[in-house]
Motif scaffolding. Structure first.
Motif, short mmCIF file in Angstrom:
data_model
loop_
_atom_site.label_atom_id
_atom_site.label_comp_id
_atom_site.label_asym_id
_atom_site.label_seq_id
_atom_site.Cartn_x
_atom_site.Cartn_y
_atom_site.Cartn_z
N VAL A 81 39.75 44.67 44.76
CA VAL A 81 40.12 44.12 46.07
C VAL A 81 41.41 43.30 46.00
O VAL A 81 41.61 42.48 45.10
CB VAL A 81 38.95 43.27 46.64
N HIS A 82 42.30 43.59 46.94
CA HIS A 82 43.56 42.87 47.03
C HIS A 82 44.06 42.89 48.48
O HIS A 82 43.71 43.77 49.25
CB HIS A 82 44.61 43.48 46.10
N VAL A 83 44.83 41.89 48.82
CA VAL A 83 45.34 41.75 50.18
C VAL A 83 46.55 42.66 50.37
O VAL A 83 47.46 42.69 49.54
CB VAL A 83 45.74 40.28 50.46
N THR A 124 43.92 37.13 61.06
CA THR A 124 43.76 38.51 60.63
C THR A 124 44.42 38.83 59.31
O THR A 124 45.39 38.19 58.89
CB THR A 124 44.32 39.47 61.70
N ALA A 125 43.88 39.87 58.66
CA ALA A 125 44.47 40.39 57.42
C ALA A 125 43.88 41.77 57.15
O ALA A 125 42.89 42.18 57.77
CB ALA A 125 44.18 39.44 56.26
N LYS A 126 44.50 42.47 56.19
CA LYS A 126 44.00 43.76 55.73
C LYS A 126 43.89 43.75 54.21
O LYS A 126 44.75 43.17 53.53
CB LYS A 126 44.92 44.90 56.19
N ILE A 127 42.84 44.38 53.71
CA ILE A 127 42.60 44.47 52.27
C ILE A 127 42.32 45.91 51.88
O ILE A 127 42.10 46.77 52.74
CB ILE A 127 41.42 43.58 51.82
N ALA A 128 42.29 46.17 50.59
CA ALA A 128 41.84 47.45 50.03
C ALA A 128 41.25 47.16 48.66
O ALA A 128 41.54 46.13 48.05
CB ALA A 128 42.97 48.44 49.94
N ALA A 129 40.40 48.08 48.16
CA ALA A 129 39.72 47.78 46.89
C ALA A 129 39.37 48.99 46.04
O ALA A 129 39.05 48.84 44.87
CB ALA A 129 38.44 46.99 47.16
N THR A 137 34.35 41.64 59.48
CA THR A 137 35.03 42.68 58.71
C THR A 137 34.30 44.01 58.85
O THR A 137 33.09 44.05 59.08
CB THR A 137 35.10 42.29 57.22
N ASN A 138 35.05 45.10 58.69
CA ASN A 138 34.42 46.41 58.56
C ASN A 138 34.08 46.70 57.11
O ASN A 138 33.51 47.75 56.81
CB ASN A 138 35.37 47.49 59.09
N GLY A 139 34.43 45.77 56.21
CA GLY A 139 34.24 45.98 54.79
C GLY A 139 32.90 45.51 54.26
O GLY A 139 31.89 45.57 54.96
N VAL A 140 32.90 45.00 53.04
CA VAL A 140 31.67 44.76 52.28
C VAL A 140 31.46 43.27 52.02
O VAL A 140 32.41 42.52 51.79
CB VAL A 140 31.74 45.51 50.93
N MET A 141 30.19 42.85 52.04
CA MET A 141 29.81 41.50 51.63
C MET A 141 28.75 41.59 50.54
O MET A 141 28.07 42.62 50.40
CB MET A 141 29.30 40.67 52.80
N ARG A 142 28.59 40.50 49.78
CA ARG A 142 27.57 40.44 48.73
C ARG A 142 27.14 38.99 48.54
O ARG A 142 27.48 38.12 49.33
CB ARG A 142 28.12 41.03 47.42
N ASP A 143 26.35 38.74 47.49
CA ASP A 143 25.84 37.39 47.18
C ASP A 143 25.05 36.81 48.35
O ASP A 143 25.18 35.62 48.68
CB ASP A 143 27.00 36.44 46.82
N GLU A 152 40.31 43.57 58.04
CA GLU A 152 40.08 45.01 58.01
C GLU A 152 40.18 45.53 56.59
O GLU A 152 41.14 45.25 55.88
CB GLU A 152 41.10 45.74 58.89
N ASP A 153 39.16 46.27 56.16
CA ASP A 153 39.21 46.95 54.87
C ASP A 153 39.78 48.34 55.10
O ASP A 153 39.16 49.17 55.79
CB ASP A 153 37.80 47.03 54.26
#
Length: 230
Positions: A150-152, A53-58, A122-128, A92-93
Motif C-alpha cells: 500500500v502506498h499513496v 481525499t486521497a488515492k492509494i494502491a497496494a 473507502t472502497n478499499g480494505v480494513m483490518r484489525d 479511493e483504492d
C-alpha cells in the motif's frame, strides 16, 4: 453548517438524510449516493464531515523512487491533519474490486483519529477489527488481513467510492447503509426537512404500534402520510 445542524446530522442515519434532501428539493430523484453493500467497523457509527481525499494502491510495489513515495506519504498525513473540521478521510483504492491492501488498521486509524478526523470512507480494505479505536468508524469495501504494497498515489483529488464522486471538501454523511454528498444548496433547509420527514413518518409508525391497529386505521394513517410526504 452550524453546531445545531451538525448535532442533528450525527443523530440520524444516512437514509433519513437521503430522504430529507428530497424534501428540500421538493421532489424524488436525489441520487448522489453510493451503490452496493459496504462493510463498517462499528454498526452504530455515523460519519459527518468535510472530505479529505486521497488515492492509494497496494497490489503492486510502487515504481517511483522511495524518497518520492515517502514524501507523498507525509504530504498525505499533512493533508489529513489540516483543513476544515469536522472532517473524514475519503480514500479511493485504485485496485478496485481486486483491492488487497488494508490501509485502515490499528495504527493508521489511531493516527487519523488523533488528527481529529471522525472516521474513514473507502472502497478499499480494513483490518484489525478488534483493535480499531472507539469513535472512529471505518466504512470500507472489504475486510482483509494484509497491507500489501500500500502506498499513496494522489492527494486532494476527486475520488470515486462505490459509484459516488466525492471532491475534497465535499460534505459527506455516511453510515452502515453507505454514503452521500450533501450539496451546499441543501444546507439551509435540511434541519427543517429532517424534522418534517420524521414527523411525517410518525403518522404511520405511531398508528402501526398501537394495540388496536387494523386495516382501517392503517388506511387513515396512510392517507394522511401520503398527503404530507415528498
Amino acid at each position: 453548517m452550524d453546531d445545531a445542524l451538525l448535532t442533528l446530522l450525527r443523530s440520524v442515519d444516512t437514509p433519513t438524510v437521503c430522504n430529507a434532501i428530497e424534501v428540500v428539493e421538493g421532489k424524488r430523484g436525489f441520487n448522489n449516493f453510493t451503490r452496493g453493500t459496504m462493510q463498517i467497523s462499528d454498526p452504530n457509527g455515523v460519519l459527518i464531515g468535510y472530505a479529505r481525499t486521497a488515492k492509494i494502491a497496494a497490489i503492486d510495489p510502487p515504481t517511483e523512487a522511495p524518497d518520492v513515495i515517502k514524501k507523498r506519504r507525509m504530504a498525505y498525513y499533512e493533508q489529513m491533519a489540516t483543513g476544515p473540521r469536522p472532517a473524514l478521510a475519503v480514500v479511493e483504492d485504485l485496485d478496485g474490486n481486486d483491492a488487497i491492501g488494508a490501509f485502515w488498521g490499528e495504527i493508521n486509524t489511531t493516527v487519523h483519529k488523533g488528527f481529529g478526523l471522525c472516521g474513514a470512507l473507502t472502497n478499499g480494505v480494513m483490518r484489525d477489527l478488534g483493535d480499531l479505536p472507539n469513535g472512529f468508524p471505518v466504512i470500507a469495501g472489504q475486510i482483509g488481513p494484509s497491507h500489501g504494497f500500500v502506498h499513496v498515489k494522489e492527494i486532494g483529488t476527486p475520488v470515486r467510492i462505490f459509484g459516488l464522486e466525492i471532491a475534497d471538501g465535499d460534505l459527506v454523511h455516511a453510515d452502515r447503509h453507505g454514503a452521500l454528498v450533501i450539496g451546499k444548496e441543501h444546507i439551509e433547509g435540511l434541519a427543517v426537512a429532517i424534522k418534517k420527514l420524521l414527523d411525517t413518518e410518525s403518522i404511520v409508525l405511531d398508528a402501526a404500534r398501537r394495540a388496536d391497529f387494523d386495516f382501517e386505521s392503517f388506511a387513515d394513517a396512510w392517507s394522511r402520510f401520503e398527503a404530507e410526504r415528498t
